[in-house]
Design an enzyme around this catalytic site. Structure first.
Site, PDB file in Angstrom:
ATOM      1  N   GLU A 115     -36.093-103.625  42.652  1.00 39.08           N
ATOM      2  CA  GLU A 115     -36.489-102.611  43.635  1.00 39.08           C
ATOM      3  C   GLU A 115     -37.636-101.736  43.113  1.00 39.08           C
ATOM      4  O   GLU A 115     -38.551-101.394  43.859  1.00 39.08           O
ATOM      5  CB  GLU A 115     -35.268-101.768  44.028  1.00 39.08           C
TER       6      GLU A 115
ATOM      7  N   HIS B 255     -30.185 -94.879  49.913  1.00 39.05           N
ATOM      8  CA  HIS B 255     -29.934 -96.126  49.196  1.00 39.05           C
ATOM      9  C   HIS B 255     -30.114 -95.857  47.703  1.00 39.05           C
ATOM     10  O   HIS B 255     -31.002 -95.097  47.319  1.00 39.05           O
ATOM     11  CB  HIS B 255     -30.948 -97.201  49.620  1.00 39.05           C
TER      12      HIS B 255
ATOM     13  N   ASN C  66     -25.938 -93.814  56.313  1.00 33.10           N
ATOM     14  CA  ASN C  66     -25.385 -93.190  55.103  1.00 33.10           C
ATOM     15  C   ASN C  66     -26.461 -92.510  54.255  1.00 33.10           C
ATOM     16  O   ASN C  66     -26.331 -92.388  53.051  1.00 33.10           O
ATOM     17  CB  ASN C  66     -24.574 -94.214  54.290  1.00 33.10           C
TER      18      ASN C  66
ATOM     19  N   LYS D 155     -33.170 -92.682  53.398  1.00 33.18           N
ATOM     20  CA  LYS D 155     -33.334 -93.467  54.625  1.00 33.18           C
ATOM     21  C   LYS D 155     -33.776 -92.556  55.783  1.00 33.18           C
ATOM     22  O   LYS D 155     -33.710 -91.325  55.672  1.00 33.18           O
ATOM     23  CB  LYS D 155     -32.001 -94.153  54.944  1.00 33.18           C
TER      24      LYS D 155
ATOM     25  N   ARG E 123     -23.377 -88.778  50.272  1.00 34.15           N
ATOM     26  CA  ARG E 123     -22.876 -89.355  51.526  1.00 34.15           C
ATOM     27  C   ARG E 123     -21.638 -88.602  52.025  1.00 34.15           C
ATOM     28  O   ARG E 123     -21.444 -88.428  53.232  1.00 34.15           O
ATOM     29  CB  ARG E 123     -22.559 -90.845  51.320  1.00 34.15           C
TER      30      ARG E 123
ATOM     31  N   TYR F   9     -33.755-106.070  50.101  1.00 33.18           N
ATOM     32  CA  TYR F   9     -32.357-106.472  49.974  1.00 33.18           C
ATOM     33  C   TYR F   9     -32.261-107.929  49.539  1.00 33.18           C
ATOM     34  O   TYR F   9     -33.103-108.746  49.906  1.00 33.18           O
ATOM     35  CB  TYR F   9     -31.622-106.278  51.306  1.00 33.18           C
TER      36      TYR F   9
ATOM     37  N   THR G  73     -20.303 -96.478  50.073  1.00 31.42           N
ATOM     38  CA  THR G  73     -21.188 -97.016  51.125  1.00 31.42           C
ATOM     39  C   THR G  73     -20.825 -96.474  52.514  1.00 31.42           C
ATOM     40  O   THR G  73     -21.704 -96.164  53.313  1.00 31.42           O
ATOM     41  CB  THR G  73     -21.091 -98.561  51.149  1.00 31.42           C
TER      42      THR G  73
HETATM   43  P1  IDP Z   1     -24.895 -99.672  49.387  1.00 29.05           P
HETATM   44  O1  IDP Z   1     -26.033 -99.099  50.196  1.00 29.05           O
HETATM   45  O2  IDP Z   1     -23.816 -98.654  49.149  1.00 29.05           O
HETATM   46  O3  IDP Z   1     -25.350-100.333  48.102  1.00 29.05           O
HETATM   47  P2  IDP Z   1     -24.576-102.354  50.479  1.00 29.05           P
HETATM   48  O4  IDP Z   1     -23.301-103.115  50.450  1.00 29.05           O
HETATM   49  O5  IDP Z   1     -25.654-102.769  49.551  1.00 29.05           O
HETATM   50  O6  IDP Z   1     -24.207-100.805  50.281  1.00 29.05           O
HETATM   51  O7  IDP Z   1     -25.107-102.370  51.983  1.00 29.05           O
HETATM   52  C1  IDP Z   1     -26.436-102.031  52.300  1.00 29.05           C
HETATM   53  C2  IDP Z   1     -26.449-101.135  53.523  1.00 29.05           C
HETATM   54  O8  IDP Z   1     -26.032-101.882  54.669  1.00 29.05           O
HETATM   55  C3  IDP Z   1     -25.486 -99.938  53.500  1.00 29.05           C
HETATM   56  O9  IDP Z   1     -26.023 -98.830  52.802  1.00 29.05           O
HETATM   57  C4  IDP Z   1     -25.280 -99.649  54.966  1.00 29.05           C
HETATM   58  O10 IDP Z   1     -26.343 -98.860  55.502  1.00 29.05           O
HETATM   59  C5  IDP Z   1     -25.369-101.038  55.590  1.00 29.05           C
HETATM   60  N1  IDP Z   1     -24.034-101.623  55.841  1.00 29.05           N
HETATM   61  C6  IDP Z   1     -23.173-102.124  54.926  1.00 29.05           C
HETATM   62  N2  IDP Z   1     -22.081-102.631  55.525  1.00 29.05           N
HETATM   63  C7  IDP Z   1     -22.267-102.455  56.862  1.00 29.05           C
HETATM   64  C8  IDP Z   1     -21.492-102.792  58.028  1.00 29.05           C
HETATM   65  O11 IDP Z   1     -20.399-103.328  57.989  1.00 29.05           O
HETATM   66  N3  IDP Z   1     -22.044-102.458  59.225  1.00 29.05           N
HETATM   67  C9  IDP Z   1     -23.246-101.851  59.353  1.00 29.05           C
HETATM   68  N4  IDP Z   1     -23.995-101.522  58.293  1.00 29.05           N
HETATM   69  C10 IDP Z   1     -23.513-101.813  57.051  1.00 29.05           C
HETATM   70 MG    MG Z   2     -26.396-102.082  47.776  1.00 31.24          MG
END
Ligand code: IDP
Ligand code: MG
Length: 212
Positions: free
Chosen positions: A190, A179, A176, A30, A156, A70, A145
């Site tokens: 993807e 992805h 973070n 990212k 991370r 997404y 995450t």
């Molecule tokens: P992942 O990237 O670990 O698979 P996902 O649940 O798919 O996690 O969420 C996608 C992305 O959305 C995360 O990597 C993070 O950058 C962002 N994200 C997830 N939850 C939150 C939140 O509560 N607030 C802000 N950003 C979030």
């Molecule tokens: Mg995810």
């Protein structure tokens, strides 16, 4: 090295068996990872673990491309919303004070909007990684995450410390670094969404016969 036309989906036999060594997953560094100069370190972690980079490019994505990356499903939205609500509770904060709602799907949708804002701010590095149970192995290397929860030794956990209790208050994504596809369905979607078959290469790493 051979330039072979690549099948976009994970390699399947007639029995739908994917040899664990042929499994493929999608990874995106990212903007925060790129701007902090972490691309080399990240690639190196995958390579050292015995995973193979079979496609790689830098892209400045559009909002539409990010939205289609997404999922647009209630399950995905509510999963994001419920995890955030739990995290807020653990930290004695009320999620509704910051999102204006307790509705988990609406919270998830808001996060997707923020992802649209964030991932279009600059270039990202997209890649396909192939190797032993690549989807799960890469997720383990990537870590939780929420960087604050990610274990040291993970990408991370070593390079970030952000948390939703700060991000949501500031109305932005949790930063973070990276992805990685969460499951086979996400990986197939993807890979197809970011790469054409001509951009995917087949080659043998010289250490493959020693490692396996
Ligand atoms: P992942 O990237 O670990 O698979 P996902 O649940 O798919 O996690 O969420 C996608 C992305 O959305 C995360 O990597 C993070 O950058 C962002 N994200 C997830 N939850 C939150 C939140 O509560 N607030 C802000 N950003 C979030
Ligand atoms: Mg995810």
């Amino acid at each position: 090295m051979v330039r072979k036309k690549q099948n976009l989906k994970n390699k399947k036999t007639a029995l739908d068996f994917i040899h664990p060594l042929h499994e493929r997953t999608f990874v995106l560094v990212k903007p925060d990872g790129l701007l902090r100069g972490l691309v080399g370190d990240i690639l190196s972690r995958f390579e050292k673990r015995g995973l193979k980079i079979i496609a790689l490019k830098m892209v400045w994505p559009t909002r539409e491309h990010v939205y289609k990356h997404y999922p647009e499903s209630e399950d995905w939205f509510s999963n994001i919303g419920s995890r955030t609500s739990e995290f807020f509770k653990e930290h004695n904060m009320r999620v509704e004070d910051h999102f204006g709602t307790k509705d988990e799907v609406r919270i998830g949708r808001k996060v997707k909007d923020w992802l649209g804002d964030y991932l279009t701010q600059g270039p990202v590095v997209a890649m396909i990684i192939q190797g032993m149970h690549a989807i799960k192995t890469v997720r383990k290397l990537v870590g939780h995450t929420y960087p604050i929860e990610a274990l040291p030794g993970t990408i991370r956990g070593d390079f970030s410390v952000d948390t939703p209790t700060a991000a949501n208050v500031e109305k932005r994504v949790v930063k973070n670094i990276i992805h990685a596809s969460g499951n086979l369905k996400e990986a197939e979607h993807e890979i197809e969404h970011w790469f054409s078959p001509e951009e995917i290469y087949s080659y043998k790493r010289s250490d493959e016969s020693t490692m396996f």
